[in-house]
Motif scaffolding. Sequence first.
Motif, PDB file in Angstrom:
ATOM      1  N   MET A   1       0.827  -1.212   0.000  1.00 54.71           N
ATOM      2  CA  MET A   1       0.000   0.000   0.000  1.00 54.71           C
ATOM      3  C   MET A   1       0.856   1.255   0.000  1.00 54.71           C
ATOM      4  SD  MET A   1      -3.063  -0.368  -0.333  1.00 54.71           S
ATOM      5  CE  MET A   1      -3.647  -1.993  -0.728  1.00 54.71           C
ATOM      6  N   SER A  14       1.402  10.141  -1.222  1.00 53.78           N
ATOM      7  CA  SER A  14       1.544   8.741  -0.854  1.00 53.78           C
ATOM      8  C   SER A  14       0.408   8.291   0.041  1.00 53.78           C
ATOM      9  CB  SER A  14       2.882   8.505  -0.149  1.00 53.78           C
ATOM     10  OG  SER A  14       2.834   9.071   1.136  1.00 53.78           O
ATOM     11  N   GLN A  15       0.358   6.991   0.228  1.00 52.66           N
ATOM     12  CA  GLN A  15      -0.643   6.439   1.126  1.00 52.66           C
ATOM     13  C   GLN A  15      -0.011   5.317   1.927  1.00 52.66           C
ATOM     14  OE1 GLN A  15      -3.932   4.246  -0.559  1.00 52.66           O
ATOM     15  NE2 GLN A  15      -5.256   5.123   0.997  1.00 52.66           N
ATOM     16  N   GLN A  16      -0.113   5.402   3.242  1.00 54.55           N
ATOM     17  CA  GLN A  16       0.467   4.381   4.093  1.00 54.55           C
ATOM     18  C   GLN A  16      -0.610   3.640   4.846  1.00 54.55           C
ATOM     19  OE1 GLN A  16       3.198   6.659   6.447  1.00 54.55           O
ATOM     20  NE2 GLN A  16       4.254   7.324   4.587  1.00 54.55           N
ATOM     21  N   ASP A  17      -0.165   2.599   5.530  1.00 52.34           N
ATOM     22  CA  ASP A  17      -1.105   1.817   6.332  1.00 52.34           C
ATOM     23  C   ASP A  17      -1.205   2.450   7.717  1.00 52.34           C
ATOM     24  OD1 ASP A  17      -2.659   0.035   7.556  1.00 52.34           O
ATOM     25  OD2 ASP A  17      -1.297  -1.671   7.398  1.00 52.34           O
ATOM     26  N   TRP A  18      -2.365   2.956   8.044  1.00 52.01           N
ATOM     27  CA  TRP A  18      -2.550   3.648   9.318  1.00 52.01           C
ATOM     28  C   TRP A  18      -3.299   2.806  10.331  1.00 52.01           C
ATOM     29  CZ3 TRP A  18      -0.302   8.276  10.228  1.00 52.01           C
ATOM     30  CH2 TRP A  18       0.138   8.991   9.112  1.00 52.01           C
TER      31      TRP A  18
ATOM     32  N   MET B   1     -10.179   1.087   0.791  1.00 53.00           N
ATOM     33  CA  MET B   1      -9.020   1.905   0.437  1.00 53.00           C
ATOM     34  C   MET B   1      -9.002   2.189  -1.066  1.00 53.00           C
ATOM     35  SD  MET B   1      -5.411   1.018   2.167  1.00 53.00           S
ATOM     36  CE  MET B   1      -5.099   1.615   3.813  1.00 53.00           C
ATOM     37  N   LEU B   7      -4.804   6.898  -6.890  1.00 55.87           N
ATOM     38  CA  LEU B   7      -3.572   7.525  -6.413  1.00 55.87           C
ATOM     39  C   LEU B   7      -2.782   8.133  -7.569  1.00 55.87           C
ATOM     40  CD1 LEU B   7      -2.403   4.911  -3.745  1.00 55.87           C
ATOM     41  CD2 LEU B   7      -3.492   7.121  -3.347  1.00 55.87           C
ATOM     42  N   HIS B  32       4.109  17.695   0.713  1.00 57.85           N
ATOM     43  CA  HIS B  32       3.840  16.265   0.586  1.00 57.85           C
ATOM     44  C   HIS B  32       2.392  15.970   0.986  1.00 57.85           C
ATOM     45  CE1 HIS B  32       4.375  11.973   0.531  1.00 57.85           C
ATOM     46  NE2 HIS B  32       3.792  11.930   1.719  1.00 57.85           N
ATOM     47  N   PHE B  33       1.690  15.292   0.097  1.00 61.07           N
ATOM     48  CA  PHE B  33       0.291  14.936   0.373  1.00 61.07           C
ATOM     49  C   PHE B  33       0.198  13.483   0.795  1.00 61.07           C
ATOM     50  CE2 PHE B  33       0.033  18.586  -2.386  1.00 61.07           C
ATOM     51  CZ  PHE B  33      -0.962  19.337  -1.798  1.00 61.07           C
ATOM     52  N   GLU B  34      -0.559  13.246   1.829  1.00 63.63           N
ATOM     53  CA  GLU B  34      -0.728  11.888   2.342  1.00 63.63           C
ATOM     54  C   GLU B  34      -2.228  11.565   2.321  1.00 63.63           C
ATOM     55  OE1 GLU B  34       1.848   9.966   3.524  1.00 63.63           O
ATOM     56  OE2 GLU B  34       0.495   8.312   3.992  1.00 63.63           O
ATOM     57  N   VAL B  35      -2.565  10.416   1.708  1.00 60.93           N
ATOM     58  CA  VAL B  35      -3.969  10.009   1.662  1.00 60.93           C
ATOM     59  C   VAL B  35      -4.272   9.182   2.907  1.00 60.93           C
ATOM     60  CG1 VAL B  35      -5.707   8.751   0.357  1.00 60.93           C
ATOM     61  CG2 VAL B  35      -3.901   9.993  -0.845  1.00 60.93           C
ATOM     62  N   PRO B  37      -7.240   7.660   6.047  1.00 61.73           N
ATOM     63  CA  PRO B  37      -8.630   7.392   6.406  1.00 61.73           C
ATOM     64  C   PRO B  37      -9.165   8.474   7.352  1.00 61.73           C
ATOM     65  CG  PRO B  37      -7.161   5.879   7.559  1.00 61.73           C
ATOM     66  CD  PRO B  37      -6.310   6.690   6.639  1.00 61.73           C
ATOM     67  N   ILE B  40      -7.834   9.055  10.995  1.00 61.95           N
ATOM     68  CA  ILE B  40      -6.521   9.702  11.100  1.00 61.95           C
ATOM     69  C   ILE B  40      -6.662  11.206  10.875  1.00 61.95           C
ATOM     70  CG2 ILE B  40      -4.222   9.805  10.074  1.00 61.95           C
ATOM     71  CD1 ILE B  40      -4.831   7.312  11.767  1.00 61.95           C
TER      72      ILE B  40
END
Lengths: 400, 421
Positions: A1, A14-18, B1, B7, B32-35, B37, B40
């Motif tokens: 991911m 970006s996309q991380q596992d949260w 997701m 993305l 910096h962009f962070e996707v 849920p 969060i």
Amino acid sequence: MNDHRPLHRTVSLSQQDWSLHRKGPADQARHNEKVKEAIRENLADIISEQSIITSDGQKIVKVPIRSLEEYKFRFGEPPEGGQVGQGDGKSQVGDVIERGGRPGPGRGPGAGDQPGIDYYEAELTVDELAALLFEDLSLPRLEPKRTPQLESETIRFTDVRKRGAISNLDKRRTIRENLKRQALQGGPGAPLHFGGITADDLRFKTWETEVRYESNAVVLALMDVSGSMGPFEKYISRAFYFWMVKFLRTRYAHVEIVFIAHHTEAKEVSEEEFFSRGESGGTKASSGYQLALDIVDARYPAADWNIYPFHFSDGDNWPSDNERCRELVVQLLERANQLGYGEIRQGAYGRSGYSSTLMSVFERLDHPRLQPVVITDKAEVYPALRTFFASDEEGRRSNV
Amino acid sequence: MPDQRYLDELSDAAERLWAMAHEMGLRPFPTHFEVVPAAIMYEFGAYGMPGRFSHWTHGRAFQQMKTMYDYGLSKIYELVINTNPSYAYLLDVNSVLQNKFVIAHVLGHTDFFANNAHFAKTSRRMVETMNCNAERIAGYEYEHGVREVERLLDAVLALEEHIDPYAEEAEYAASLRPEPKRRAPAAATGAYDDLWDLDREGRAAAAAEPRPKPGPYHDLLLYLLTNSPVLEDWERDIVSVVRDEMLYFLPQMRTKIANEGWAVFWHLRLLRALDLTPQEWGDFANLHAGVLQPSKRSINPYYVGHGILESINRQHGGDEAAVAPVLFEIRERESDISLIRNYLTQELVDDLDLYLYDQRGGDLVVVEKDFEKIREVLVQSLANRGHPRILVADGDYHGNRELYLRHDYEGQAAASTSKPA
């Protein structure tokens, strides 16, 4: 991911596992805990509210929580000259923007008018309140009796089988079976790696239903309904018995409750009558004790039952009856696990002085299982409950 | 997701918007962009920063935001952190268009952060600093007990608004920490009387020790930090953490209208320059209108800030080349107060339909539409960010080390008891 793409080293996405992130919920739990603490601090006041006692369990109770306010220096009045707002393009001096509205306190833009921003009242149903109240209460000195009749079912995991629900998978045994099977197939010296589980490796825990026996208990609720019991005294005894009944029904499945009302004569009454009837006349408390004794001997032999008589009165007993009360209470105490006596006094009859009441008789008895309590104020109902139903080691042990 | 295509599409959009922003003259921090849920997003929103210290008020804010979101009552679209490089968070349930909108808006903010004078002294490494602070506070919890730390934080947070970014620490650190109080010697009667003389010398020295000079001091936290005779080192550290973090947030609070106005001004222009489908245009117009929704009883900073910038733009006949130097100077210089003071006109007040309202009988009624009066009230409400100005009048009141706080009265009485706001 994880899609990390630097773009000209200046903008990236970006996309991380949260999924393991838990900080917010942890602090949220602390906040909820504080709400609960605040409610608990207020319990003494809340539970003697007239509106609660006359309600069914579904009523919503609002509990003010002052301790959760954040202390800040704030303006006490809205600013002079008003506050700034915005219209839809056509506003005129004199337009009413809100009927019955109040400007937000202080100058914070719009503070206080957003829903759910701060709550200083928690809402609970009476049943939720009861659960909080009774958290650490139990019938004291509960003993196992000769013929336990009350049964309750519990589930115990006692066996292991090859088939079952996946939620009951016994992981340790499954791993062991997997390794055993590989060891059998691999010959001596072959390295063992856990993996490749087959249906044959799986082991499941299974359960049996067990019947557990609980000790029998009977509570005898005695209430003085003579003419000397004023509105306050009646109210306090009803409030106490309301919560006592709720407590017993919440915590114990099979406790029996006997309601006895007395003035110069005693009568066994229904629950409804007990909470609603008004009487008058003189007071001979001995009549109540005698009836309680008769009922115990006839229906609840001490060998089979845990016995808890409670008596609420203003203590204003016919003086020549006091000696007889003493004798009967001694006989009751021989059979009872605990005898609770609550004396409600008000005003001139308050804590000090005035000692020719029933309380003086009981104080001289000084019996370890006799629990006398004096109530002079609404807020003392809860402490009284806690005194009568304090968990003790014995109670806890036979109760587990 | 969201899937990879989502993305990729957002990445491409971020890249394009970045390039376009540069062409239009914006010079944002690298962003910096962070996707993420929703949970969060709401956590960062509630704490003001990822990884900030634990406190039940943060937990409460988190619960409220999350509940509002879960019931569909409100939604945070954008969350941007003023650091270099900047971080911004995009909700993973947003549509691609919604997030394009957020990206464009955020680039306005990161440009403002990078170039506005009020952020000149701001630490751009605050994520790391706050994470270290949180770790140290967690350590104190371990050492001194969770409840003990919470008690102190409750007290310090009650004062967090009362700080002064221009305070000189040296001026506040007026005195040494005072000696502990000595017992007065008993009447001299014995053979060891000379020993008392030694003690008297000691007391004379204590009396000569510098005492706190009378105020006023505007920064209550700094005053306690430098002058409190009772705080232990770890407690001082917590006071200083709360103060430092507030100092970081302060310029953002002081430029809310200017900053949001700037971001709206540029998200409009950036999205107009994207080739959107008619469907996307409709969605975008909806979002934009939602953000600019005027509020009857308070100021919508997006609406007012954007209104001021567009009116300046109009005054130059919409000639973007001519107006650019003016606008970019505003972005460099103004805070909310100076923006309102310098640029709010009667024409703008009519255009934005700003008014003053007050309670008349049981109702809230429009009482004033004159721009000078509105300007005055607005500026007043922005001063000290809506909090009464409380200052240390004297830290040695009656010569007794009593702390004498005074309300610097500006025409509005402070509450005598704490009231929910």
